[in-house]
Design a protein around this motif. Structure first.
Motif, PDB file in Angstrom:
ATOM      1  N   GLU A  45       1.054  -1.207   0.109  1.00  0.00           N
ATOM      2  CA  GLU A  45       0.063   0.066   0.287  1.00  0.00           C
ATOM      3  C   GLU A  45       1.121   1.202   0.177  1.00  0.00           C
ATOM      4  O   GLU A  45       0.626   2.198  -0.586  1.00  0.00           O
ATOM      5  CB  GLU A  45      -0.831   0.071   1.207  1.00  0.00           C
ATOM      6  CG  GLU A  45      -2.123  -1.141   1.171  1.00  0.00           C
ATOM      7  CD  GLU A  45      -2.923  -1.199   2.469  1.00  0.00           C
ATOM      8  OE1 GLU A  45      -2.919   0.104   3.143  1.00  0.00           O
ATOM      9  OE2 GLU A  45      -3.591  -2.008   2.880  1.00  0.00           O
ATOM     10  N   HIS A  46       1.819   1.251   0.717  1.00  0.00           N
ATOM     11  CA  HIS A  46       2.952   2.312   0.985  1.00  0.00           C
ATOM     12  C   HIS A  46       3.506   2.654  -0.608  1.00  0.00           C
ATOM     13  O   HIS A  46       3.497   3.720  -1.034  1.00  0.00           O
ATOM     14  CB  HIS A  46       3.708   2.155   1.969  1.00  0.00           C
ATOM     15  CG  HIS A  46       3.236   2.301   3.248  1.00  0.00           C
ATOM     16  ND1 HIS A  46       2.771   3.658   3.717  1.00  0.00           N
ATOM     17  CD2 HIS A  46       3.143   1.402   4.440  1.00  0.00           C
ATOM     18  CE1 HIS A  46       2.227   3.514   5.104  1.00  0.00           C
ATOM     19  NE2 HIS A  46       2.407   1.965   5.465  1.00  0.00           N
ATOM     20  N   TYR A  47       3.863   1.382  -1.129  1.00  0.00           N
ATOM     21  CA  TYR A  47       4.629   1.750  -2.308  1.00  0.00           C
ATOM     22  C   TYR A  47       3.645   2.129  -3.348  1.00  0.00           C
ATOM     23  O   TYR A  47       3.942   2.919  -4.307  1.00  0.00           O
ATOM     24  CB  TYR A  47       4.989   0.079  -2.882  1.00  0.00           C
ATOM     25  CG  TYR A  47       5.596   0.237  -4.438  1.00  0.00           C
ATOM     26  CD1 TYR A  47       6.717   0.737  -4.594  1.00  0.00           C
ATOM     27  CD2 TYR A  47       4.845  -0.366  -5.062  1.00  0.00           C
ATOM     28  CE1 TYR A  47       7.250   0.634  -5.831  1.00  0.00           C
ATOM     29  CE2 TYR A  47       5.370  -0.730  -6.744  1.00  0.00           C
ATOM     30  CZ  TYR A  47       6.602   0.048  -6.827  1.00  0.00           C
ATOM     31  OH  TYR A  47       6.933  -0.292  -8.243  1.00  0.00           O
ATOM     32  N   ALA A  48       2.467   1.699  -3.476  1.00  0.00           N
ATOM     33  CA  ALA A  48       1.267   2.001  -4.346  1.00  0.00           C
ATOM     34  C   ALA A  48       1.122   3.679  -4.090  1.00  0.00           C
ATOM     35  O   ALA A  48       0.636   4.396  -5.134  1.00  0.00           O
ATOM     36  CB  ALA A  48      -0.020   1.389  -4.191  1.00  0.00           C
ATOM     37  N   ALA A  49       1.153   4.147  -2.975  1.00  0.00           N
ATOM     38  CA  ALA A  49       0.939   5.576  -2.752  1.00  0.00           C
ATOM     39  C   ALA A  49       2.180   6.306  -2.918  1.00  0.00           C
ATOM     40  O   ALA A  49       1.999   7.883  -2.715  1.00  0.00           O
ATOM     41  CB  ALA A  49       0.815   5.773  -1.070  1.00  0.00           C
TER      42      ALA A  49
ATOM     43  N   ASP B 159       9.410   4.816   9.581  1.00  0.00           N
ATOM     44  CA  ASP B 159       9.514   5.968   8.874  1.00  0.00           C
ATOM     45  C   ASP B 159       8.280   6.263   7.886  1.00  0.00           C
ATOM     46  O   ASP B 159       8.242   7.029   7.210  1.00  0.00           O
ATOM     47  CB  ASP B 159      10.789   6.378   7.823  1.00  0.00           C
ATOM     48  CG  ASP B 159      10.867   5.120   7.159  1.00  0.00           C
ATOM     49  OD1 ASP B 159      10.025   4.128   7.009  1.00  0.00           O
ATOM     50  OD2 ASP B 159      11.788   5.366   6.173  1.00  0.00           O
ATOM     51  N   LEU B 160       7.062   5.263   8.158  1.00  0.00           N
ATOM     52  CA  LEU B 160       5.952   5.537   7.330  1.00  0.00           C
ATOM     53  C   LEU B 160       4.750   5.854   8.110  1.00  0.00           C
ATOM     54  O   LEU B 160       4.518   5.360   9.251  1.00  0.00           O
ATOM     55  CB  LEU B 160       5.624   4.096   6.695  1.00  0.00           C
ATOM     56  CG  LEU B 160       6.640   3.563   5.565  1.00  0.00           C
ATOM     57  CD1 LEU B 160       6.849   2.431   5.135  1.00  0.00           C
ATOM     58  CD2 LEU B 160       6.935   4.786   4.408  1.00  0.00           C
ATOM     59  N   PRO B 161       3.937   6.424   7.447  1.00  0.00           N
ATOM     60  CA  PRO B 161       2.458   6.660   8.267  1.00  0.00           C
ATOM     61  C   PRO B 161       1.589   5.348   8.335  1.00  0.00           C
ATOM     62  O   PRO B 161       1.816   4.419   7.602  1.00  0.00           O
ATOM     63  CB  PRO B 161       1.783   8.117   7.523  1.00  0.00           C
ATOM     64  CG  PRO B 161       2.480   7.701   6.034  1.00  0.00           C
ATOM     65  CD  PRO B 161       3.739   7.311   6.425  1.00  0.00           C
ATOM     66  N   ARG B 162       0.605   5.545   9.100  1.00  0.00           N
ATOM     67  CA  ARG B 162      -0.210   4.319   9.314  1.00  0.00           C
ATOM     68  C   ARG B 162      -1.091   4.489   7.939  1.00  0.00           C
ATOM     69  O   ARG B 162      -1.363   5.325   7.500  1.00  0.00           O
ATOM     70  CB  ARG B 162      -1.197   4.457  10.480  1.00  0.00           C
ATOM     71  CG  ARG B 162      -0.411   4.203  11.802  1.00  0.00           C
ATOM     72  CD  ARG B 162      -1.208   4.635  12.917  1.00  0.00           C
ATOM     73  NE  ARG B 162      -2.645   3.457  12.767  1.00  0.00           N
ATOM     74  CZ  ARG B 162      -3.388   3.357  13.565  1.00  0.00           C
ATOM     75  NH1 ARG B 162      -3.416   4.338  14.711  1.00  0.00           N
ATOM     76  NH2 ARG B 162      -4.350   2.447  13.681  1.00  0.00           N
TER      77      ARG B 162
ATOM     78  N   GLN C 221      -4.166   4.259   5.452  1.00  0.00           N
ATOM     79  CA  GLN C 221      -5.556   5.054   5.660  1.00  0.00           C
ATOM     80  C   GLN C 221      -6.395   3.806   6.126  1.00  0.00           C
ATOM     81  O   GLN C 221      -7.568   4.359   6.848  1.00  0.00           O
ATOM     82  CB  GLN C 221      -5.880   5.503   4.346  1.00  0.00           C
ATOM     83  CG  GLN C 221      -5.014   6.724   3.844  1.00  0.00           C
ATOM     84  CD  GLN C 221      -5.491   7.897   4.707  1.00  0.00           C
ATOM     85  OE1 GLN C 221      -6.376   7.974   5.570  1.00  0.00           O
ATOM     86  NE2 GLN C 221      -4.606   8.931   4.743  1.00  0.00           N
ATOM     87  N   SER C 222      -6.348   2.716   5.657  1.00  0.00           N
ATOM     88  CA  SER C 222      -7.397   1.877   6.064  1.00  0.00           C
ATOM     89  C   SER C 222      -7.304   1.539   7.617  1.00  0.00           C
ATOM     90  O   SER C 222      -8.223   1.264   8.062  1.00  0.00           O
ATOM     91  CB  SER C 222      -7.198   0.483   5.206  1.00  0.00           C
ATOM     92  OG  SER C 222      -6.045  -0.060   5.305  1.00  0.00           O
ATOM     93  N   ALA C 223      -5.988   1.352   7.860  1.00  0.00           N
ATOM     94  CA  ALA C 223      -5.877   1.051   9.420  1.00  0.00           C
ATOM     95  C   ALA C 223      -6.340   2.133  10.168  1.00  0.00           C
ATOM     96  O   ALA C 223      -6.872   2.128  11.373  1.00  0.00           O
ATOM     97  CB  ALA C 223      -4.347   0.692   9.577  1.00  0.00           C
ATOM     98  N   ALA C 224      -6.090   3.609   9.556  1.00  0.00           N
ATOM     99  CA  ALA C 224      -6.305   4.751  10.273  1.00  0.00           C
ATOM    100  C   ALA C 224      -7.906   4.930  10.469  1.00  0.00           C
ATOM    101  O   ALA C 224      -8.428   5.277  11.522  1.00  0.00           O
ATOM    102  CB  ALA C 224      -5.665   5.977   9.743  1.00  0.00           C
ATOM    103  N   ARG C 225      -8.349   4.726   9.557  1.00  0.00           N
ATOM    104  CA  ARG C 225     -10.018   4.771   9.369  1.00  0.00           C
ATOM    105  C   ARG C 225     -10.649   3.700  10.192  1.00  0.00           C
ATOM    106  O   ARG C 225     -11.823   3.903  10.969  1.00  0.00           O
ATOM    107  CB  ARG C 225     -10.706   4.519   8.001  1.00  0.00           C
ATOM    108  CG  ARG C 225     -10.709   5.849   7.414  1.00  0.00           C
ATOM    109  CD  ARG C 225     -11.470   5.865   5.992  1.00  0.00           C
ATOM    110  NE  ARG C 225     -10.091   5.399   5.004  1.00  0.00           N
ATOM    111  CZ  ARG C 225     -10.329   4.553   3.963  1.00  0.00           C
ATOM    112  NH1 ARG C 225     -11.440   3.684   3.829  1.00  0.00           N
ATOM    113  NH2 ARG C 225      -9.196   4.301   3.180  1.00  0.00           N
ATOM    114  N   ALA C 226     -10.015   2.497  10.285  1.00  0.00           N
ATOM    115  CA  ALA C 226     -10.505   1.528  11.037  1.00  0.00           C
ATOM    116  C   ALA C 226     -10.511   1.794  12.699  1.00  0.00           C
ATOM    117  O   ALA C 226     -11.116   1.324  13.567  1.00  0.00           O
ATOM    118  CB  ALA C 226      -9.973   0.230  10.857  1.00  0.00           C
ATOM    119  N   ALA C 227      -9.450   2.685  13.166  1.00  0.00           N
ATOM    120  CA  ALA C 227      -9.145   2.746  14.333  1.00  0.00           C
ATOM    121  C   ALA C 227      -9.895   4.094  14.881  1.00  0.00           C
ATOM    122  O   ALA C 227     -10.113   4.091  16.050  1.00  0.00           O
ATOM    123  CB  ALA C 227      -7.709   3.157  14.628  1.00  0.00           C
TER     124      ALA C 227
END
Length: 148
Positions: A27-31, A61-64, A66-72
């Protein structure tokens, strides 16, 4: 090594945790947060990881995602899960199911039950008939013994 119990070895992770880590790296690579080389290197380290603490530096060094942040974070689009008693309707489906099962048992076993009852009645009658015939036979032979 972060363990919940000091002096104890950290528990090992399985393929499921490694796959989740590689998927998050994807996901981070795709972003666009990782280059192809960085993704490949981190994915290789994720597949080689044996404990969760070996996975943590891969995301330092990566943000959480988006799917994990929304679930939390519960919001209007994601209602809070209910806690406590689920309500009287939670088992309401069991009543009709129970009736169907009882109906099937009765319908499949009723003919067998009736057959057993009819057979028992028939054999009971035949037994009485045979008993009387034997009784009459012996009585008759004794009655005519004095004639001879």
């Amino acid at each position: 090594m972060n363990t919940p119990f000091p002096g104890q070895p950290e528990l090992r992770i399985g393929d499921e945790e490694r796959e989740a880590a590689v998927a998050a790296l994807g996901e981070h690579y795709a972003a666009g947060r990782l280059t192809k080389e960085e993704y490949d290197e981190r994915a290789e380290r994720a597949w080689a990881a044996r404990t969760a603490s070996q996975l943590m530096p891969l995301f330092a060094d990566l943000p959480r995602p988006q799917s994990a942040a929304r679930a939390a974070q519960p919001g209007p689009s994601r209602p809070m899960p209910r806690t406590g008693h689920p309500g009287w309707w939670a088992g309401a489906w069991m009543g009709p199911l129970l009736l169907v099962v009882i109906g099937l048992v009765v319908l499949t076993h009723l003919p067998v039950f009736l057959l057993v009852v009819v057979a028992w009645l028939c054999f009971a009658r035949m037994g009485r008939h045979w008993g009387r015939a034997r009784h009459d036979h012996w009585q008759g032979s004794r009655r005519h013994d004095w004639i001879r």
